[in-house]
Design a protein around this motif. Structure first.
Motif, short mmCIF file in Angstrom:
data_model
loop_
_atom_site.label_atom_id
_atom_site.label_comp_id
_atom_site.label_asym_id
_atom_site.label_seq_id
_atom_site.Cartn_x
_atom_site.Cartn_y
_atom_site.Cartn_z
N LEU A 26 -4.29 5.26 -11.85
CA LEU A 26 -4.88 4.20 -10.68
C LEU A 26 -5.44 5.48 -9.76
O LEU A 26 -6.19 4.96 -8.43
CB LEU A 26 -3.89 3.11 -10.12
CG LEU A 26 -3.54 2.68 -10.85
CD1 LEU A 26 -2.52 1.15 -11.23
CD2 LEU A 26 -4.47 1.25 -11.83
N VAL B 110 3.92 -0.39 -11.70
CA VAL B 110 3.14 1.18 -11.22
C VAL B 110 4.85 2.48 -11.81
O VAL B 110 5.68 1.70 -11.34
CB VAL B 110 2.82 1.50 -10.47
CG1 VAL B 110 1.44 0.47 -10.23
CG2 VAL B 110 3.25 1.39 -9.08
N LEU C 162 5.07 5.90 -10.16
CA LEU C 162 4.95 7.31 -9.46
C LEU C 162 5.13 8.19 -9.73
O LEU C 162 6.05 8.97 -10.50
CB LEU C 162 5.32 6.58 -8.85
CG LEU C 162 5.24 5.46 -7.55
CD1 LEU C 162 5.14 5.74 -6.05
CD2 LEU C 162 3.71 5.05 -7.50
N VAL D 255 -0.34 7.60 -8.62
CA VAL D 255 -0.60 6.05 -9.43
C VAL D 255 -0.82 5.73 -10.69
O VAL D 255 -1.52 6.18 -10.58
CB VAL D 255 -0.75 5.40 -8.27
CG1 VAL D 255 -0.04 3.90 -8.46
CG2 VAL D 255 0.08 5.98 -6.78
N GLN D 256 -0.12 5.59 -11.69
CA GLN D 256 -0.74 5.10 -12.82
C GLN D 256 0.21 4.13 -13.42
O GLN D 256 0.92 3.95 -13.20
CB GLN D 256 -0.42 5.76 -13.92
CG GLN D 256 1.16 6.75 -14.58
CD GLN D 256 1.27 7.81 -15.21
OE1 GLN D 256 -0.05 8.66 -15.26
NE2 GLN D 256 1.96 7.48 -14.97
N THR D 257 -0.68 3.26 -14.46
CA THR D 257 0.19 2.47 -14.42
C THR D 257 1.05 2.30 -16.54
O THR D 257 1.20 3.66 -16.44
CB THR D 257 -1.06 0.95 -15.88
OG1 THR D 257 -2.14 2.27 -16.65
CG2 THR D 257 -2.44 0.61 -15.28
N SER E 96 1.00 -0.96 0.32
CA SER E 96 -0.10 0.22 0.23
C SER E 96 0.82 1.27 0.42
O SER E 96 2.20 1.66 0.01
CB SER E 96 -1.01 0.11 1.37
OG SER E 96 -2.33 -1.33 1.40
N LEU E 97 0.35 2.37 -0.67
CA LEU E 97 0.87 3.83 -0.36
C LEU E 97 0.24 4.46 0.62
O LEU E 97 -0.89 5.21 0.04
CB LEU E 97 1.03 4.60 -1.98
CG LEU E 97 1.64 3.57 -2.95
CD1 LEU E 97 1.36 4.11 -4.31
CD2 LEU E 97 2.82 2.99 -2.46
N PHE F 70 -3.66 4.18 -0.17
CA PHE F 70 -3.94 3.03 -1.75
C PHE F 70 -3.41 2.23 -1.43
O PHE F 70 -2.45 1.68 -2.03
CB PHE F 70 -3.50 3.97 -3.15
CG PHE F 70 -4.20 3.30 -4.05
CD1 PHE F 70 -5.50 2.60 -4.72
CD2 PHE F 70 -2.71 2.85 -5.29
CE1 PHE F 70 -4.99 2.48 -5.61
CE2 PHE F 70 -2.70 2.08 -6.06
CZ PHE F 70 -4.07 1.49 -6.87
N GLU F 71 -4.16 0.82 -2.05
CA GLU F 71 -3.70 -0.50 -1.81
C GLU F 71 -3.28 -1.25 -3.45
O GLU F 71 -4.39 -1.26 -3.99
CB GLU F 71 -4.70 -1.13 -1.08
CG GLU F 71 -4.48 -2.87 -1.31
CD GLU F 71 -5.09 -4.12 -0.72
OE1 GLU F 71 -5.09 -4.44 0.60
OE2 GLU F 71 -5.93 -4.25 -1.50
N ALA F 72 -2.45 -1.06 -3.80
CA ALA F 72 -1.61 -1.04 -5.35
C ALA F 72 -1.86 -2.74 -5.45
O ALA F 72 -2.27 -3.26 -6.47
CB ALA F 72 -0.41 -0.08 -5.15
#
Length: 490
Positions: free
Chosen positions: A105, A152, A154, A97-99, A47-48, A115-117
């Protein structure tokens, strides 16, 4: 050398779930006391969380691989495995956070936002949890589910109320150093500032943050210089301030041309047309600078800009500039919609939702998609026939067999569930009337053999032993030698 990093690629791996245990309770005078295999522990998640004390993504630049702890396996005597510890990653405020393909995301803004990644895998159930009225002593257990694995990106977008934009050496760092407590590096050469600087400004009862955005030159929005790397830091700014150097000695440079160039780069980057602008004509303490400021001020005011003559060296005009910043920031905050508490949205499943779908492929195969079928397949030990039979029962109760038949599947067709492929055999009965056999086996999966069984072989041996006696009884009696001799004599 700068230590600021605002874009990194992370390779995340959540913990795997622990395997369930197959165990039978045994003790003196009780050799078979029933199943007592414990469940496996769940894997840890990644998680973040936003931490105000973190201001850069530098740590992840050197440690891009993150892995949570795996769950422990179950044990006998109904001992469950321990859950893996979650991995909590602290990131700066304003992290996106993105793909890898750019899909966003999460946008992490505000201290404590989490955020649970990557979610950890579920632990497998032991045979004690799998026992029921029909399977009183299962000879199998569920495998632990693998945790999520993903890459991911960042990106850090500074959360600031005011953004200072302008050409290199326009005096942005000097300006932020005198209106706030920030201490950026200041020198008399271009691109002195290699990282965005944040400062907190207090004006009467107003407090706001100011960001010094470096690297804006012609072509910055297309990747030239440092602009493309740091233009993202002005996206969250409510107010933009053009800092213009009125004492530059570079040929072809003047305040109007500088502002037009910066505005063109901001327009090409996009999304900033609605932000209010201020113009700070810097370095008016230089005589030539003051003369140029007096010349261009009417043109700038005609364009609708609020213009301020300032000097970071003598602090001239800074009070008026900061009050104007505070007023625009206050207007932006009042115009922003009020923050609402997070709503819990409950979306019940549709009445006709079976929890899975079946897709017919062009090659004649069928693909079953669904959370439960795919999880069941991942947790099945295919080296154990009883576990495979248990999976068949679960899929049949869910309705997979029936829908495959309706979709046109024929015996022997290829069926895919998750990463597994099967030859569909509808004649394999799966239902509530199943009677289990020996632990670890399933009679429905046994191949029919032409070799006779032990009982048949024993009956055949007995028949062979009895055959000579039967033949002896059925044979005719031999003739008497005396009678034959008498007959010959007569």
């Amino acid at each position: 050398m700068t230590t600021f990093v605002d874009r990194v690629v992370l390779h995340m791996q959540a913990g795997d779930g622990g395997h369930g245990c197959v165990s039978i309770h045994r003790e003196k005078f009780k050799p078979f006391g029933g199943p007592d295999g414990g469940n496996g522990g769940h894997g840890g998640s990644v998680s973040l969380v936003v931490d105000p004390q973190v201001t850069t993504l530098l740590d992840f630049h050197f440690r891009p691989h993150l892995k949570a702890e795996n769950g422990k396996g179950g044990a006998g005597s109904n001992r469950d495995g321990a859950n893996g510890h979650d991995l909590l990653i602290k990131v700066p405020n304003g992290t996106v956070v993105q793909t890898l393909d750019g899909t966003v995301l999460a946008d992490l803004v505000g201290a404590g936002t989490t955020f649970e990644a990557a979610r950890g895998g579920r632990g497998g159930r032991g045979n004690a949890s799998l026992a029921n009225a029909r399977r009183k002593a299962p000879g199998f257990a569920e495998l632990g589910e693998p945790g999520d694995r993903l890459d991911v990106v960042l990106e850090l977008k500074s959360v600031a109320d005011v953004g200072l934009v302008g050409f290199p050496s326009a005096g942005k760092s000097s300006l932020i150093s005198v209106i706030s407590a920030a201490k950026p590096k200041i020198a008399d050469y271009p691109f002195t500032t290699l990282v965005p600087n944040l400062g907190v400004v207090r004006v009467d009862n107003h407090t706001f943050t100011v960001a010094d955005v470096p690297g804006l030159i012609p072509g910055a929005a297309t990747g030239k210089g440092l602009g493309l790397e740091f233009l993202r830091h002005v996206e969250r700014c409510a107010v933009l301030v053009h800092v213009v150097d009125t004492a530059t000695l570079e040929p072809g440079r003047d305040p109007l041309a500088d502002i037009d160039t910066i505005e063109a780069e901001l327009a090409e980057y996009g999304g900033l047309a609605d932000r209010p602008r201020l113009v700070a004509l810097n370095k008016v303490d230089v005589p030539d600078g003051q003369d140029l400021a007096d010349i261009v001020r009417p043109d700038l005011q005609a364009r609708g800009f609020q213009v301020f003559d300032v000097s970071a060296a003598t602090r001239e005009g800074l009070k008026e500039l900061t009050y104007a910043m505070a007023e625009l920031v206050d207007q932006a905050r009042r115009a922003a919609p009020p923050a609402e508490p997070t709503r819990i949205v409950i979306r019940p499943k549709a009445v006709d939702d079976a929890g899975f779908t079946i897709e017919a492929q062009t090659d004649g195969s069928f693909t079953v998609r669904g959370i439960r079928p795919e999880r069941w397949v991942r947790q099945t030990n295919f080296d154990n026939d009883e576990a495979v039979g248990f999976l068949a029962d679960r899929l049949a109760r869910l309705g997979v067999e029936e829908k495959l038949a309706k979709a046109g599947a024929n015996p022997g067709d290829l069926v895919r569930i998750g990463e597994r492929e099967f030859d569909w055999q509808p004649t394999l009965y799966a239902g509530v009337d199943f009677i289990p056999g020996n632990r670890g086996t399933d009679v429905r999966l046994e191949e029919k053999s032409t070799r006779p069984g032990a009982a048949e072989r024993l009956a055949a041996r007995k028949a062979r032993r009895q055959r000579p006696e039967d033949e002896l009884d059925a044979a005719p009696e031999p003739a008497d030698d005396d009678e034959d001799s008498d007959g010959d004599e007569e």
